[in-house]
Write a protein that holds these residues in place. Structure first.
Motif, PDB file in Angstrom:
ATOM      1  N   SER A   4       0.818  -1.202   0.000  1.00 32.33           N
ATOM      2  CA  SER A   4       0.000   0.000   0.000  1.00 32.33           C
ATOM      3  C   SER A   4       0.859   1.263   0.000  1.00 32.33           C
ATOM      4  O   SER A   4       1.694   1.473   0.885  1.00 32.33           O
ATOM      5  CB  SER A   4      -0.908   0.005   1.232  1.00 32.33           C
ATOM      6  N   LYS A   5       0.700   2.081  -1.032  1.00 30.90           N
ATOM      7  CA  LYS A   5       1.363   3.367  -1.212  1.00 30.90           C
ATOM      8  C   LYS A   5       2.885   3.261  -1.331  1.00 30.90           C
ATOM      9  O   LYS A   5       3.588   4.270  -1.212  1.00 30.90           O
ATOM     10  CB  LYS A   5       0.975   4.340  -0.089  1.00 30.90           C
ATOM     11  N   GLU A   6       3.398   2.061  -1.559  1.00 34.37           N
ATOM     12  CA  GLU A   6       4.830   1.931  -1.823  1.00 34.37           C
ATOM     13  C   GLU A   6       5.096   2.189  -3.301  1.00 34.37           C
ATOM     14  O   GLU A   6       4.255   1.913  -4.161  1.00 34.37           O
ATOM     15  CB  GLU A   6       5.335   0.554  -1.408  1.00 34.37           C
ATOM     16  N   VAL A   7       6.268   2.711  -3.591  1.00 35.51           N
ATOM     17  CA  VAL A   7       6.613   3.118  -4.945  1.00 35.51           C
ATOM     18  C   VAL A   7       7.608   2.123  -5.524  1.00 35.51           C
ATOM     19  O   VAL A   7       8.665   1.872  -4.939  1.00 35.51           O
ATOM     20  CB  VAL A   7       7.219   4.537  -4.954  1.00 35.51           C
ATOM     21  N   ALA A   8       7.261   1.551  -6.673  1.00 32.13           N
ATOM     22  CA  ALA A   8       8.088   0.515  -7.285  1.00 32.13           C
ATOM     23  C   ALA A   8       8.453   0.887  -8.713  1.00 32.13           C
ATOM     24  O   ALA A   8       7.582   1.192  -9.531  1.00 32.13           O
ATOM     25  CB  ALA A   8       7.351  -0.816  -7.282  1.00 32.13           C
ATOM     26  N   ILE A   9       9.744   0.858  -9.007  1.00 29.16           N
ATOM     27  CA  ILE A   9      10.233   1.032 -10.372  1.00 29.16           C
ATOM     28  C   ILE A   9      10.453  -0.357 -10.973  1.00 29.16           C
ATOM     29  O   ILE A   9      11.147  -1.187 -10.382  1.00 29.16           O
ATOM     30  CB  ILE A   9      11.552   1.824 -10.398  1.00 29.16           C
ATOM     31  N   ILE A  10       9.857  -0.606 -12.133  1.00 26.09           N
ATOM     32  CA  ILE A  10      10.000  -1.898 -12.802  1.00 26.09           C
ATOM     33  C   ILE A  10      10.496  -1.656 -14.218  1.00 26.09           C
ATOM     34  O   ILE A  10       9.832  -0.975 -15.009  1.00 26.09           O
ATOM     35  CB  ILE A  10       8.658  -2.664 -12.859  1.00 26.09           C
ATOM     36  N   THR A  11      11.653  -2.198 -14.559  1.00 20.96           N
ATOM     37  CA  THR A  11      12.152  -2.062 -15.927  1.00 20.96           C
ATOM     38  C   THR A  11      11.634  -3.222 -16.779  1.00 20.96           C
ATOM     39  O   THR A  11      11.397  -4.315 -16.283  1.00 20.96           O
ATOM     40  CB  THR A  11      13.687  -2.025 -15.981  1.00 20.96           C
ATOM     41  N   GLY A  12      11.450  -2.947 -18.058  1.00 22.80           N
ATOM     42  CA  GLY A  12      10.879  -3.956 -18.946  1.00 22.80           C
ATOM     43  C   GLY A  12       9.427  -4.224 -18.625  1.00 22.80           C
ATOM     44  O   GLY A  12       8.951  -5.362 -18.679  1.00 22.80           O
ATOM     45  N   ALA A  13       8.686  -3.158 -18.323  1.00 22.02           N
ATOM     46  CA  ALA A  13       7.313  -3.296 -17.810  1.00 22.02           C
ATOM     47  C   ALA A  13       6.257  -3.377 -18.906  1.00 22.02           C
ATOM     48  O   ALA A  13       5.074  -3.525 -18.606  1.00 22.02           O
ATOM     49  CB  ALA A  13       6.987  -2.134 -16.877  1.00 22.02           C
ATOM     50  N   ALA A  14       6.664  -3.306 -20.161  1.00 17.79           N
ATOM     51  CA  ALA A  14       5.681  -3.304 -21.245  1.00 17.79           C
ATOM     52  C   ALA A  14       5.105  -4.682 -21.521  1.00 17.79           C
ATOM     53  O   ALA A  14       4.008  -4.802 -22.077  1.00 17.79           O
ATOM     54  CB  ALA A  14       6.310  -2.746 -22.524  1.00 17.79           C
ATOM     55  N   SER A  15       5.828  -5.729 -21.133  1.00 22.33           N
ATOM     56  CA  SER A  15       5.372  -7.078 -21.456  1.00 22.33           C
ATOM     57  C   SER A  15       6.052  -8.096 -20.545  1.00 22.33           C
ATOM     58  O   SER A  15       6.920  -7.743 -19.740  1.00 22.33           O
ATOM     59  CB  SER A  15       5.689  -7.415 -22.924  1.00 22.33           C
ATOM     60  N   GLY A  16       5.646  -9.351 -20.688  1.00 21.54           N
ATOM     61  CA  GLY A  16       6.340 -10.456 -20.041  1.00 21.54           C
ATOM     62  C   GLY A  16       6.382 -10.364 -18.521  1.00 21.54           C
ATOM     63  O   GLY A  16       5.412  -9.987 -17.857  1.00 21.54           O
ATOM     64  N   ILE A  17       7.539 -10.701 -17.966  1.00 22.08           N
ATOM     65  CA  ILE A  17       7.709 -10.737 -16.511  1.00 22.08           C
ATOM     66  C   ILE A  17       7.515  -9.358 -15.901  1.00 22.08           C
ATOM     67  O   ILE A  17       6.856  -9.209 -14.868  1.00 22.08           O
ATOM     68  CB  ILE A  17       9.096 -11.306 -16.164  1.00 22.08           C
ATOM     69  N   GLY A  18       8.080  -8.329 -16.523  1.00 22.07           N
ATOM     70  CA  GLY A  18       7.946  -6.975 -15.992  1.00 22.07           C
ATOM     71  C   GLY A  18       6.501  -6.528 -15.923  1.00 22.07           C
ATOM     72  O   GLY A  18       6.079  -5.890 -14.948  1.00 22.07           O
ATOM     73  N   GLN A  19       5.739  -6.853 -16.942  1.00 27.44           N
ATOM     74  CA  GLN A  19       4.314  -6.528 -16.937  1.00 27.44           C
ATOM     75  C   GLN A  19       3.595  -7.239 -15.798  1.00 27.44           C
ATOM     76  O   GLN A  19       2.806  -6.630 -15.057  1.00 27.44           O
ATOM     77  CB  GLN A  19       3.686  -6.923 -18.270  1.00 27.44           C
ATOM     78  N   ALA A  20       3.881  -8.530 -15.632  1.00 29.48           N
ATOM     79  CA  ALA A  20       3.234  -9.301 -14.562  1.00 29.48           C
ATOM     80  C   ALA A  20       3.587  -8.747 -13.189  1.00 29.48           C
ATOM     81  O   ALA A  20       2.723  -8.658 -12.299  1.00 29.48           O
ATOM     82  CB  ALA A  20       3.633 -10.773 -14.666  1.00 29.48           C
ATOM     83  N   VAL A  21       4.840  -8.376 -12.990  1.00 25.45           N
ATOM     84  CA  VAL A  21       5.271  -7.800 -11.710  1.00 25.45           C
ATOM     85  C   VAL A  21       4.535  -6.491 -11.440  1.00 25.45           C
ATOM     86  O   VAL A  21       4.030  -6.259 -10.339  1.00 25.45           O
ATOM     87  CB  VAL A  21       6.793  -7.578 -11.699  1.00 25.45           C
ATOM     88  N   ALA A  22       4.478  -5.629 -12.449  1.00 27.99           N
ATOM     89  CA  ALA A  22       3.820  -4.334 -12.280  1.00 27.99           C
ATOM     90  C   ALA A  22       2.349  -4.496 -11.925  1.00 27.99           C
ATOM     91  O   ALA A  22       1.825  -3.826 -11.023  1.00 27.99           O
ATOM     92  CB  ALA A  22       3.979  -3.502 -13.553  1.00 27.99           C
TER      93      ALA A  22
END
Length: 248
Positions: A4-22
């Protein structure tokens, strides 16, 4: 809502693993910073109204990395989680490997992990006394490349394996450096996962304990363990998520 309200930077977020993480982080309350060279529109459509920031550019470029972290701080005020996921994978063998291909994999997979880790820790995570860094490595960084068939060449190439092995070594180095600031640094090492990198590649999973290809959500679940506040006593770890591929 673990994030809750934590800020996360995810690289490669457009697809695949990065998308799932985001998507999973956002579903548990996180504000997500979506970093990619390509549009993250498909990811954004699945955030269900969660607050986000999209940063498009080359993660190998130090100025872009610094600008991304600066934009994150400007919008959200802090950064709690960094997921270094974006990667490339050449499949040329040693004889045919070109310097351009070598540099592409090394810079995308390893250099960018260093750049984002440095920019998030100093000064932001350090000053806050808290942070979670999760680096996506690979089984190839442990065993020298997963053998495959299909329309693409055999196993992942030497640059990919070397860069992912470097990510593991960097993870352990950074963990020793930043623990005193309340920051953990861990790695998830996937086996064969259904993403763009494995498109056109055939893996024989019959010898695995779990006879199937992995899915992005399988890896995202492992990432979320390391990313949450209750995982504060786990650092410098490499978690293999490979269906049991590496057992035998």
């Amino acid at each position: 809502m673990r994030f809750s309200k934590e800020v996360a930077i995810i690289t490669g977020a457009a697809s695949g693993i990065g998308q799932a993480v985001a998507i999973q982080l956002a579903s548990e309350g996180a504000y997500v910073v979506l970093v990619d060279l390509n549009s993250c529109e498909k990811t954004i459509q699945q955030l269900n109204g969660a607050d986000y920031l999209e940063c498009l550019g080359d993660i190998r470029d130090k100025e872009f990395v610094q600008a991304t972290v600066a934009r994150t701080i400007e919008k959200f005020g802090e950064v709690h989680i960094l997921v270094n996921n974006a990667g490339t994978c050449s499949r040329l063998d040693l004889e045919d490997m070109t310097l351009d291909q070598w540099d592409r994999d090394m810079d995308t997979n390893l250099k960018a992990t260093f750049l984002f880790s440095q920019a998030c820790v100093y000064p932001h995570m350090k000053d806050a006394g808290y942070g979670r860094i999760v680096n996506i490595s690979s089984i190839s960084g442990i065993n020298g490349g997963v053998v495959s068939g299909g329309e693409k060449n055999g196993r992942s190439g030497p640059a990919y394996s070397a860069s992912k092995g470097g990510v593991i070594a960097l993870t352990r180095w950074v963990a020793k450096e930043v623990g005193k600031y309340g920051i953990t640094c861990n790695s998830v090492a996937p086996g064969a996962v259904l993403t763009g990198i494995t498109a056109g590649v055939a893996y024989d999973t019959s010898a695995q304990v779990i006879d199937r290809m992995g899915e992005p959500n399988d890896i995202a679940e492992a990432v979320l363990y390391f990313a949450n506040r209750k995982a504060g006593y786990a650092t410098s770890q490499v978690l293999k998520v490979d269906g049991g591929y590496s057992i035998g």
